[in-house]
Design an enzyme around this catalytic site. Structure first.
Site, mmCIF file in Angstrom:
data_model
loop_
_atom_site.group_PDB
_atom_site.id
_atom_site.type_symbol
_atom_site.label_atom_id
_atom_site.label_comp_id
_atom_site.label_asym_id
_atom_site.label_seq_id
_atom_site.Cartn_x
_atom_site.Cartn_y
_atom_site.Cartn_z
ATOM 1 N N CYS A 148 0.883 -1.182 0.000
ATOM 2 C CA CYS A 148 0.000 0.000 0.000
ATOM 3 C C CYS A 148 0.910 1.219 0.000
ATOM 4 O O CYS A 148 1.094 1.874 1.024
ATOM 5 C CB CYS A 148 -0.913 -0.014 1.218
ATOM 6 S SG CYS A 148 -1.857 -1.542 1.452
ATOM 7 N N ALA A 149 1.481 1.536 -1.154
ATOM 8 C CA ALA A 149 2.665 2.385 -1.202
ATOM 9 C C ALA A 149 2.404 3.884 -1.150
ATOM 10 O O ALA A 149 3.252 4.640 -0.675
ATOM 11 C CB ALA A 149 3.480 2.059 -2.458
ATOM 12 N N PRO B 185 1.345 7.631 -0.115
ATOM 13 C CA PRO B 185 1.880 8.562 -1.112
ATOM 14 C C PRO B 185 3.334 8.338 -1.505
ATOM 15 O O PRO B 185 3.821 8.956 -2.446
ATOM 16 C CB PRO B 185 1.708 9.919 -0.439
ATOM 17 C CG PRO B 185 1.796 9.621 1.025
ATOM 18 C CD PRO B 185 1.147 8.275 1.206
ATOM 19 N N GLY B 186 4.072 7.491 -0.766
ATOM 20 C CA GLY B 186 5.400 7.129 -1.242
ATOM 21 C C GLY B 186 6.558 7.389 -0.315
ATOM 22 O O GLY B 186 7.695 7.062 -0.650
ATOM 23 N N LYS C 194 7.491 6.044 2.691
ATOM 24 C CA LYS C 194 8.176 4.817 3.129
ATOM 25 C C LYS C 194 8.776 4.086 1.937
ATOM 26 O O LYS C 194 9.817 3.434 2.059
ATOM 27 C CB LYS C 194 7.217 3.916 3.894
ATOM 28 C CG LYS C 194 6.713 4.505 5.204
ATOM 29 C CD LYS C 194 5.836 3.510 5.949
ATOM 30 C CE LYS C 194 5.174 4.125 7.160
ATOM 31 N NZ LYS C 194 4.128 5.116 6.792
ATOM 32 N N GLU D 190 -0.370 0.314 -5.484
ATOM 33 C CA GLU D 190 -1.407 1.240 -5.009
ATOM 34 C C GLU D 190 -2.631 1.085 -5.906
ATOM 35 O O GLU D 190 -2.555 1.310 -7.115
ATOM 36 C CB GLU D 190 -0.912 2.679 -5.031
ATOM 37 C CG GLU D 190 -1.949 3.700 -4.635
ATOM 38 C CD GLU D 190 -2.584 3.398 -3.280
ATOM 39 O OE1 GLU D 190 -3.838 3.334 -3.222
ATOM 40 O OE2 GLU D 190 -1.845 3.226 -2.285
ATOM 41 N N ARG E 138 -4.088 8.168 -6.173
ATOM 42 C CA ARG E 138 -2.960 7.994 -5.262
ATOM 43 C C ARG E 138 -1.770 7.375 -5.994
ATOM 44 O O ARG E 138 -0.614 7.692 -5.696
ATOM 45 C CB ARG E 138 -3.382 7.137 -4.066
ATOM 46 C CG ARG E 138 -4.309 7.856 -3.114
ATOM 47 C CD ARG E 138 -4.887 6.939 -2.053
ATOM 48 N NE ARG E 138 -3.850 6.292 -1.251
ATOM 49 C CZ ARG E 138 -3.241 6.840 -0.214
ATOM 50 N NH1 ARG E 138 -3.552 8.071 0.164
ATOM 51 N NH2 ARG E 138 -2.340 6.166 0.478
ATOM 52 N N ASP F 243 -5.423 -5.043 -6.125
ATOM 53 C CA ASP F 243 -6.095 -5.039 -4.841
ATOM 54 C C ASP F 243 -5.189 -5.755 -3.844
ATOM 55 O O ASP F 243 -4.948 -6.957 -3.959
ATOM 56 C CB ASP F 243 -7.445 -5.762 -4.966
ATOM 57 C CG ASP F 243 -8.251 -5.758 -3.684
ATOM 58 O OD1 ASP F 243 -7.696 -5.442 -2.611
ATOM 59 O OD2 ASP F 243 -9.453 -6.091 -3.746
ATOM 60 N N CYS G 112 -0.966 3.727 11.431
ATOM 61 C CA CYS G 112 -0.826 4.980 12.184
ATOM 62 C C CYS G 112 -2.004 5.127 13.136
ATOM 63 O O CYS G 112 -2.443 6.240 13.435
ATOM 64 C CB CYS G 112 -0.697 6.181 11.252
ATOM 65 S SG CYS G 112 -2.050 6.378 10.079
#
Length: 271
Positions: free
Chosen positions: A68-69, A71-72, A74, A92, A97, A123, A194
């Protein structure tokens, strides 16, 4: 008469007051403060220091996956740690996104590293069917409650309901299960949220181990491993580490747990 809180706001504060007790007012204040950002890569991309530190906990190999990359941030940290000839797939599902992810990678990574990256649109919940037993290392930085953002958005706060956590946890479990199935035997999965809610963190790990414990083990994480990355005050939980801004100088919130795919045993081999 004083105005009453909107129902969602009252539910939100009541829920987290029950979860954190006397600590909640200080934690709420820290969450409502300005989020910390540090530069990573060159030209710099600004990222929560907790995110950068946690992304360095995942042992990388030759084939690596960020499920689940966007916005980028990490993804940039992982890409900067790739060994020569190693590859990274950044996935993604959302097109908007994903477009942002592509821009971030193009603007903040050297061309030779970009050539070893692949951006996909699958997915994440079904990745275990798409590419089973393929990856040395997988980052599962899953969608979560993101309470810091809820507190900052009056509309989201007004319509908050604890059932939201249940819905999100269903997606989180599916993504983590897919990550486990996609890892090679001996490969690593780093689960990250988070979220503050335990149902998305340790309790989600408990549920996963109840169903996938024959395939995966949880590796211990020491708060000192984050202290070496500049994050002090991380709290050890049953299955991972929790970085909370009231005790980590504004960093976080971020939860992480490191898993390793078990080697197959003779009991797993069909007769």
């Amino acid at each position: 008469m004083p105005s009453k809180q909107p129902r969602g706001e009252a539910l939100f504060h009541g829920y987290y007051q029950d979860l954190f007790g006397d600590r909640w007012p200080a934690l709420q204040q820290a969450l409502e403060g300005e989020a910390l950002r540090i530069p990573v890569n060159d030209p710099p991309y600004y990222l929560d220091p907790a995110s950068a530190a946690v992304a360095r906990l995942l042992p990388l190999g030759q084939r690596n996956l960020d499920l689940c990359a966007a916005p980028g941030g990490k993804t940039l940290v992982l890409a900067g740690r790739l060994e020569e000839q190693a590859t990274l797939t950044a996935n993604e599902r959302s097109q908007a996104r994903r477009d942002r992810l592509r821009r971030v990678l193009k603007e903040h990574l050297p061309r030779d590293v970009q050539q070893r990256l692949r951006v996909t649109s699958h997915d994440a919940r079904r990745w275990g069917l798409h590419e089973p037993d393929q990856y040395d290392a997988i980052l599962a930085d899953v969608p979560c409650s993101s309470e810091r953002h809820v507190l900052a958005d009056p509309t989201e706060l007004a319509r908050w309901n604890p059932r939201r956590i249940d819905r999100i946890a269903i997606t989180q479990f599916a993504i983590l299960a897919a990550a486990i199935d996609s890892a090679k035997p001996g490969g690593y999965v780093l689960y990250v949220t988070c979220a503050l809610a335990n149902r998305e963190n340790d309790l989600l790990l408990e549920r996963t181990l109840a169903r996938r414990g024959h395939r995966v083990e949880v590796l211990p994480l020491d708060p000192e491993s984050l202290a070496r990355e500049g994050i002090r005050g991380a709290e050890k939980t049953t299955w991972g580490l929790h970085i909370l801004p009231d005790r980590c100088n504004g960093a976080g919130p971020l939860y992480c747990s490191l898993l390793r795919r078990r080697q197959p045993s003779s009991a797993d081999v069909p007769e």
